[in-house]
Design a protein around this motif. Structure first.
Motif, PDB file in Angstrom:
ATOM      1  N   PRO A  95      17.049  34.860  84.309  1.00  0.00           N
ATOM      2  CA  PRO A  95      16.814  33.428  84.064  1.00  0.00           C
ATOM      3  C   PRO A  95      18.077  32.680  83.672  1.00  0.00           C
ATOM      4  N   LYS A  96      19.038  33.402  83.046  1.00  0.00           N
ATOM      5  CA  LYS A  96      20.243  32.716  82.600  1.00  0.00           C
ATOM      6  C   LYS A  96      21.437  32.964  83.508  1.00  0.00           C
ATOM      7  N   ALA A  97      21.206  33.654  84.651  1.00  0.00           N
ATOM      8  CA  ALA A  97      22.306  34.078  85.515  1.00  0.00           C
ATOM      9  C   ALA A  97      23.190  32.902  85.936  1.00  0.00           C
ATOM     10  N   LEU A  98      24.512  33.112  85.892  1.00  0.00           N
ATOM     11  CA  LEU A  98      25.450  32.106  86.386  1.00  0.00           C
ATOM     12  C   LEU A  98      25.593  32.325  87.880  1.00  0.00           C
ATOM     13  N   GLN A  99      25.572  31.218  88.648  1.00  0.00           N
ATOM     14  CA  GLN A  99      25.635  31.374  90.093  1.00  0.00           C
ATOM     15  C   GLN A  99      26.740  30.535  90.695  1.00  0.00           C
ATOM     16  N   ALA A 100      27.266  31.019  91.830  1.00  0.00           N
ATOM     17  CA  ALA A 100      28.353  30.317  92.505  1.00  0.00           C
ATOM     18  C   ALA A 100      28.357  30.714  93.962  1.00  0.00           C
ATOM     19  N   GLY A 101      29.039  29.911  94.792  1.00  0.00           N
ATOM     20  CA  GLY A 101      29.188  30.281  96.185  1.00  0.00           C
ATOM     21  C   GLY A 101      30.282  31.312  96.353  1.00  0.00           C
ATOM     22  N   GLN A 102      31.366  31.113  95.617  1.00  0.00           N
ATOM     23  CA  GLN A 102      32.467  32.083  95.616  1.00  0.00           C
ATOM     24  C   GLN A 102      33.154  32.004  94.252  1.00  0.00           C
ATOM     25  N   TRP A 103      32.982  33.031  93.457  1.00  0.00           N
ATOM     26  CA  TRP A 103      33.654  33.052  92.170  1.00  0.00           C
ATOM     27  C   TRP A 103      35.153  33.158  92.388  1.00  0.00           C
ATOM     28  N   GLY A 104      35.909  32.478  91.539  1.00  0.00           N
ATOM     29  CA  GLY A 104      37.357  32.543  91.651  1.00  0.00           C
ATOM     30  C   GLY A 104      37.998  32.368  90.292  1.00  0.00           C
ATOM     31  N   MET A 105      39.299  32.637  90.234  1.00  0.00           N
ATOM     32  CA  MET A 105      39.980  32.599  88.944  1.00  0.00           C
ATOM     33  C   MET A 105      41.338  31.934  89.064  1.00  0.00           C
ATOM     34  N   GLY A 106      41.686  31.157  88.057  1.00  0.00           N
ATOM     35  CA  GLY A 106      43.019  30.607  87.953  1.00  0.00           C
ATOM     36  C   GLY A 106      43.749  31.276  86.805  1.00  0.00           C
ATOM     37  N   VAL A 107      44.984  31.718  87.055  1.00  0.00           N
ATOM     38  CA  VAL A 107      45.777  32.378  86.017  1.00  0.00           C
ATOM     39  C   VAL A 107      46.979  31.485  85.749  1.00  0.00           C
TER      40      VAL A 107
ATOM     41  N   LEU B 238      43.211  32.083  81.417  1.00  0.00           N
ATOM     42  CA  LEU B 238      42.302  32.368  82.522  1.00  0.00           C
ATOM     43  C   LEU B 238      41.207  31.314  82.634  1.00  0.00           C
ATOM     44  N   THR B 239      41.022  30.836  83.857  1.00  0.00           N
ATOM     45  CA  THR B 239      39.960  29.877  84.140  1.00  0.00           C
ATOM     46  C   THR B 239      39.084  30.487  85.214  1.00  0.00           C
ATOM     47  N   PHE B 240      37.780  30.416  85.012  1.00  0.00           N
ATOM     48  CA  PHE B 240      36.868  31.082  85.923  1.00  0.00           C
ATOM     49  C   PHE B 240      35.835  30.087  86.402  1.00  0.00           C
ATOM     50  N   GLY B 241      35.526  30.100  87.691  1.00  0.00           N
ATOM     51  CA  GLY B 241      34.514  29.163  88.173  1.00  0.00           C
ATOM     52  C   GLY B 241      34.247  29.304  89.651  1.00  0.00           C
ATOM     53  N   ASP B 242      33.465  28.345  90.155  1.00  0.00           N
ATOM     54  CA  ASP B 242      33.030  28.367  91.547  1.00  0.00           C
ATOM     55  C   ASP B 242      34.056  27.658  92.424  1.00  0.00           C
ATOM     56  N   LEU B 243      34.624  28.390  93.387  1.00  0.00           N
ATOM     57  CA  LEU B 243      35.629  27.781  94.262  1.00  0.00           C
ATOM     58  C   LEU B 243      35.003  26.839  95.280  1.00  0.00           C
ATOM     59  N   GLU B 244      33.718  26.968  95.502  1.00  0.00           N
ATOM     60  CA  GLU B 244      33.084  26.112  96.504  1.00  0.00           C
ATOM     61  C   GLU B 244      32.561  24.807  95.906  1.00  0.00           C
TER      62      GLU B 244
END
Lengths: 131, 256
Positions: free
Chosen positions: B39-51, B218-224
């Motif tokens: 129920p709490k799952a984080l969803q994205a089209g493509q997870w990506g990271m900025g360093v 580190l930054t994490f999120g959806d690239l789409e």
């Protein structure tokens, strides 16, 4: 007909030898089925006992495919109970001893699932670097 | 009774059909319960990271690396040829061997770069895996390893241009300081690597390294999603990717 006695006798001896495993199995005494330690507080398993007894390995297989490959997490049983599809948290959460539950039955049936090579069995918890 | 050969063959073939057409009853297994995402799952089209390499100190091995390796039961094996790693640090020359950024600021160039699996758009490791143990998850773009299927052939390690994968040459358990029972270990003979903490995303948490880094590197999120934190960061700051000319499309971006 030649040697009728020998041929029929031979057939009888052959059948007796070939059927040996079957009547030996009937005469032989089976190991008594071990006593399984059931959860003290809980009444119900994920599905009915009959289903679990026959199909728990298929259920686990479906679970791991769902979690690893399809990004799913929650299993809603036919009775409407919700479970996290996790071998450690869910199964071991109730069946707290693999030795006295899973392994007893598996030893009896001569099954050795490889799961605990990676999944952490309760008896391994807290262990660490020995070298 | 006379049984011609023709009659015998006819009868025999009908009998064979009847025998083979018998339904294989009771074999099929049907799971009646339903499965759904957390129920709490984080969803994205493509997870990506900025360093952000301006902020990264490049030497505090204890934060991001330790956090990841602890929760995932990654063993610490001193012998370099048996080493297993999900996250690692390498100098600029090793991370970017083509060195096309000739005048990259010296401050950044002299740091160790934070490296991990790039979760590529077109991952070469997935193409070579003979058992589909490693695959790109359609839903969130994470390059996963299904350890249950891995046969340890190491084709994926040869295919990965980033050295992100490690092979378990020996039983890892004796080399794990404290085993985390919530996440399985691996055994000898399988390949392993970073999974973008899919088991945490599933329960609504961000990856352990992102959480552990105190410098906010580190930054994490959806690239789409153009409004996600990573996309906003990338639209403002200049960034590079590792070996972009190979066409793998890494999802990890280094802000320089």
């Amino acid at each position: 007909m030649f040697n009728k006695g020998w041929v029929i006798g031979g057939i009888i001896v052959f059948v007796a030898a070939a059927a040996f495993p079957f009547y030996w199995y009937q005469i032989g005494q089976g190991k008594p089925f071990p006593k399984l330690e059931l959860p003290a507080k809980e009444k119900r398993c994920v599905e009915s006992v009959e289903f679990m007894r026959a199909n728990h390995m298929r259920l686990l297989d479906a679970w791991r495919i769902a979690v690893v490959r399809d990004d799913l997490l929650i299993y809603t049983s036919t009775k409407g109970d919700k479970f996290e599809m996790n071998l450690h948290k869910t199964c071991i959460g109730c069946h707290t001893s693999t030795e006295r539950f899973c392994n007893r039955c598996h030893d009896y049936n001569d099954v050795v699932p490889p799961c605990w090579d990676c999944h952490v069995a309760p008896s391994e918890i807290g262990k660490g670097e020995q070298s | 009774m006379t049984l011609t050969r023709r009659k015998f063959l006819k009868a025999a073939s009908v009998a064979a059909l009847v025998v083979s057409a018998r339904p294989s009853a009771g074999r099929a297994f049907e799971l009646k319960g339903r499965m759904s995402p957390g129920p709490k799952a984080l969803q994205a089209g493509q997870w990506g990271m900025g360093v952000d390499m301006n902020k990264c100190r490049g030497n505090c091995r204890d934060d991001c690396l330790a956090a990841c390796h602890e929760i995932h039961n990654v063993p610490y094996i001193p012998k370099p040829e048996h080493e297993v790693k999900w996250l690692f640090l390498e100098p600029y020359e090793n991370a970017f061997p083509e060195r096309s950024h000739r005048f990259l600021s010296k401050r950044v160039r002299e740091k160790n770069f934070f490296l991990l699996c790039n979760h590529c758009e077109d991952p070469p490791c997935v193409r070579v895996c003979p058992t589909q143990a490693t695959f790109k998850r359609q839903k969130d773009g994470i390059v996963m390893i299904d350890y249950h299927r891995c046969i340890g052939c190491r084709f994926c390690m040869a295919a990965c241009p980033y050295g992100s994968r490690s092979f378990n040459f020996r039983d890892p358990r004796p080399f794990i300081k404290k085993i985390n029972p919530e996440y399985p270990t691996r055994h000898r003979g399988v390949v392993e690597k970073c999974n973008f903490c899919q088991e945490l995303l599933e329960v609504g948490r961000i990856p352990a390294c992102v959480e552990a880094c105190k410098e906010g590197v580190l930054t994490f999120g959806d690239l789409e999603d153009p409004t996600s934190v990573v996309r906003e960061l990338l639209s403002e700051k200049p960034h590079i990717r590792r070996k972009p000319d190979l066409g793998t499309g890494p999802s990890v971006f280094y802000i320089t």
